[in-house]
Design a protein around this motif. Structure first.
Motif, mmCIF file in Angstrom:
data_model
loop_
_atom_site.group_PDB
_atom_site.id
_atom_site.type_symbol
_atom_site.label_atom_id
_atom_site.label_comp_id
_atom_site.label_asym_id
_atom_site.label_seq_id
_atom_site.Cartn_x
_atom_site.Cartn_y
_atom_site.Cartn_z
ATOM 1 N N MET A 2 56.333 116.705 31.497
ATOM 2 C CA MET A 2 56.075 115.768 32.581
ATOM 3 C C MET A 2 56.139 114.318 32.094
ATOM 4 O O MET A 2 55.498 113.956 31.114
ATOM 5 N N LYS A 3 56.950 113.534 32.808
ATOM 6 C CA LYS A 3 57.061 112.095 32.568
ATOM 7 C C LYS A 3 56.910 111.416 33.920
ATOM 8 O O LYS A 3 57.720 111.631 34.818
ATOM 9 N N ILE A 4 55.855 110.610 34.044
ATOM 10 C CA ILE A 4 55.540 109.975 35.324
ATOM 11 C C ILE A 4 55.490 108.467 35.126
ATOM 12 O O ILE A 4 54.802 107.966 34.224
ATOM 13 N N TYR A 5 56.224 107.759 35.991
ATOM 14 C CA TYR A 5 56.252 106.299 35.945
ATOM 15 C C TYR A 5 55.569 105.767 37.200
ATOM 16 O O TYR A 5 55.956 106.135 38.309
ATOM 17 N N ILE A 6 54.567 104.908 37.039
ATOM 18 C CA ILE A 6 53.791 104.377 38.159
ATOM 19 C C ILE A 6 54.016 102.871 38.256
ATOM 20 O O ILE A 6 53.846 102.150 37.275
ATOM 21 N N VAL A 7 54.388 102.419 39.464
ATOM 22 C CA VAL A 7 54.669 101.008 39.734
ATOM 23 C C VAL A 7 53.779 100.537 40.878
ATOM 24 O O VAL A 7 53.535 101.284 41.824
ATOM 25 N N GLY A 8 53.334 99.293 40.800
ATOM 26 C CA GLY A 8 52.579 98.698 41.893
ATOM 27 C C GLY A 8 52.110 97.312 41.494
ATOM 28 O O GLY A 8 52.141 96.937 40.332
ATOM 29 N N SER A 9 51.663 96.579 42.482
ATOM 30 C CA SER A 9 51.178 95.222 42.266
ATOM 31 C C SER A 9 49.825 95.244 41.568
ATOM 32 O O SER A 9 49.180 96.282 41.457
ATOM 33 N N VAL A 10 49.382 94.063 41.161
ATOM 34 C CA VAL A 10 48.028 93.921 40.640
ATOM 35 C C VAL A 10 47.068 94.375 41.751
ATOM 36 O O VAL A 10 47.267 94.081 42.922
ATOM 37 N N GLY A 11 46.080 95.183 41.382
ATOM 38 C CA GLY A 11 45.109 95.674 42.353
ATOM 39 C C GLY A 11 45.548 96.894 43.141
ATOM 40 O O GLY A 11 44.832 97.351 44.026
ATOM 41 N N SER A 12 46.706 97.451 42.809
ATOM 42 C CA SER A 12 47.191 98.620 43.562
ATOM 43 C C SER A 12 46.581 99.923 43.060
ATOM 44 O O SER A 12 46.653 100.940 43.744
ATOM 45 N N ILE A 85 58.554 109.107 39.999
ATOM 46 C CA ILE A 85 58.266 107.674 40.050
ATOM 47 C C ILE A 85 57.305 107.476 41.209
ATOM 48 O O ILE A 85 57.599 107.875 42.335
ATOM 49 N N ILE A 86 56.158 106.894 40.927
ATOM 50 C CA ILE A 86 55.148 106.653 41.947
ATOM 51 C C ILE A 86 55.125 105.165 42.245
ATOM 52 O O ILE A 86 54.911 104.353 41.345
ATOM 53 N N PHE A 87 55.360 104.816 43.511
ATOM 54 C CA PHE A 87 55.284 103.420 43.944
ATOM 55 C C PHE A 87 54.006 103.279 44.766
ATOM 56 O O PHE A 87 53.910 103.817 45.865
ATOM 57 N N LEU A 88 53.015 102.595 44.195
ATOM 58 C CA LEU A 88 51.757 102.372 44.911
ATOM 59 C C LEU A 88 51.934 101.158 45.814
ATOM 60 O O LEU A 88 51.838 100.019 45.377
ATOM 61 N N ASP A 89 52.208 101.433 47.062
ATOM 62 C CA ASP A 89 52.469 100.387 48.066
ATOM 63 C C ASP A 89 51.208 100.178 48.915
ATOM 64 O O ASP A 89 51.215 100.353 50.131
ATOM 65 N N ILE A 90 50.142 99.825 48.239
ATOM 66 C CA ILE A 90 48.838 99.634 48.868
ATOM 67 C C ILE A 90 48.862 98.307 49.655
ATOM 68 O O ILE A 90 49.399 97.316 49.174
ATOM 69 N N PRO A 91 48.274 98.280 50.860
ATOM 70 C CA PRO A 91 48.276 97.054 51.670
ATOM 71 C C PRO A 91 47.675 95.844 50.929
ATOM 72 O O PRO A 91 46.746 96.004 50.121
ATOM 73 N N VAL A 92 48.202 94.671 51.228
ATOM 74 C CA VAL A 92 47.798 93.432 50.549
ATOM 75 C C VAL A 92 46.292 93.198 50.657
ATOM 76 O O VAL A 92 45.654 92.825 49.667
ATOM 77 N N ASN A 93 45.720 93.396 51.836
ATOM 78 C CA ASN A 93 44.280 93.110 51.984
ATOM 79 C C ASN A 93 43.429 94.016 51.092
ATOM 80 O O ASN A 93 42.425 93.583 50.532
ATOM 81 N N LYS A 94 43.830 95.254 50.910
ATOM 82 C CA LYS A 94 43.094 96.172 50.028
ATOM 83 C C LYS A 94 43.255 95.744 48.573
ATOM 84 O O LYS A 94 42.298 95.772 47.794
ATOM 85 N N ARG A 95 44.465 95.322 48.195
ATOM 86 C CA ARG A 95 44.681 94.847 46.818
ATOM 87 C C ARG A 95 43.858 93.585 46.559
ATOM 88 O O ARG A 95 43.293 93.422 45.473
ATOM 89 N N THR A 96 43.785 92.702 47.546
ATOM 90 C CA THR A 96 43.012 91.462 47.400
ATOM 91 C C THR A 96 41.543 91.792 47.142
ATOM 92 O O THR A 96 40.917 91.226 46.238
ATOM 93 N N TRP A 97 40.989 92.706 47.935
ATOM 94 C CA TRP A 97 39.602 93.113 47.741
ATOM 95 C C TRP A 97 39.411 93.703 46.341
ATOM 96 O O TRP A 97 38.431 93.418 45.660
ATOM 97 N N ARG A 98 40.357 94.521 45.888
ATOM 98 C CA ARG A 98 40.244 95.137 44.565
ATOM 99 C C ARG A 98 40.275 94.089 43.452
ATOM 100 O O ARG A 98 39.589 94.233 42.440
ATOM 101 N N ILE A 99 41.077 93.043 43.621
ATOM 102 C CA ILE A 99 41.132 91.963 42.619
ATOM 103 C C ILE A 99 39.765 91.293 42.515
ATOM 104 O O ILE A 99 39.266 91.043 41.411
ATOM 105 N N ILE A 100 39.153 91.013 43.639
ATOM 106 C CA ILE A 100 37.829 90.370 43.655
ATOM 107 C C ILE A 100 36.792 91.292 43.011
ATOM 108 O O ILE A 100 36.021 90.878 42.143
#
Length: 173
Positions: A2-12, A85-100
């Motif tokens: 198994m080889k898994i690649y995960i992509v997403g923005s900061v806070g995803s 390949i996993i693309f974490l396309d989490i909504p911006v408002n949720k990522r913003t909360w996670r950053i905080i």
């Protein structure tokens, strides 16, 4: 293997998911930031490109792994050989909360990180988040077109949990 690649923005949730998957599958976990940066007590030093590329290539050539990050183009070698390949396309408002939340947890020393949590980095994360949404996300989506069904777009916590259950099921098969 198994080889898994995960992509997403900061806070995803890339790092959190990668750690869970790596522990579940008992495979090595790599963060692309750690190929780019040499973490020193006095601060991070950017690796030369050839050093970065060699470190990355060494990781990709292992028989199994979970690699996560937000870097594009120089990471194509991993995309080619990844089983998923996993693309974490989490909504911006949720990522913003996670950053905080992450910043507060880092300041309270509840959450460990590879960098010193400064106000400068905190503000940069919001800029990186916006840049990802406007610039990088469309590039990744276009890049992923050639990989067909091995790309999974996960937008909610429920989708992430469902995918994790699938991975756990594959492990036991």
């Amino acid at each position: 293997m198994m080889k898994i690649y995960i992509v997403g923005s900061v806070g995803s949730g890339k790092t959190t998911l990668a750690r869970k998957v790596a522990a579940e599958l008992q495979v090595p976990h790599f963060e692309t930031d750690n190929f780019v940066w040499n973490h020193q007590p006095t601060g991070d030093v950017r690796n030369e490109m050839d050093v970065r590329n060699e470190l990355f290539s060494d990781a990709v050539q292992q028989s199994k792994w979970v690699i996560e990050g937000v870097h594009i183009d120089w990471t194509d070698e991993a995309l080619l050989v990844a089983n998923q390949i996993i693309f974490l396309d989490i909504p911006v408002n949720k990522r913003t909360w996670r950053i905080i939340r992450r910043y507060i947890r880092q300041l309270l020393k509840i959450e460990k990180v590879n960098y010193k949590p400064t106000l400068t980095i905190f503000w940069k994360m919001f800029r990186w988040n916006r840049y990802f949404e406007e610039q990088m996300k469309p590039e990744f989506i276009q890049k992923f077109e050639v990989y067909g069904t091995k790309v999974h777009y996960l937008r909610t916590n429920e989708e992430v949990k469902n995918w994790l259950r699938e991975i756990s099921g594959e492990k036991s098969s």
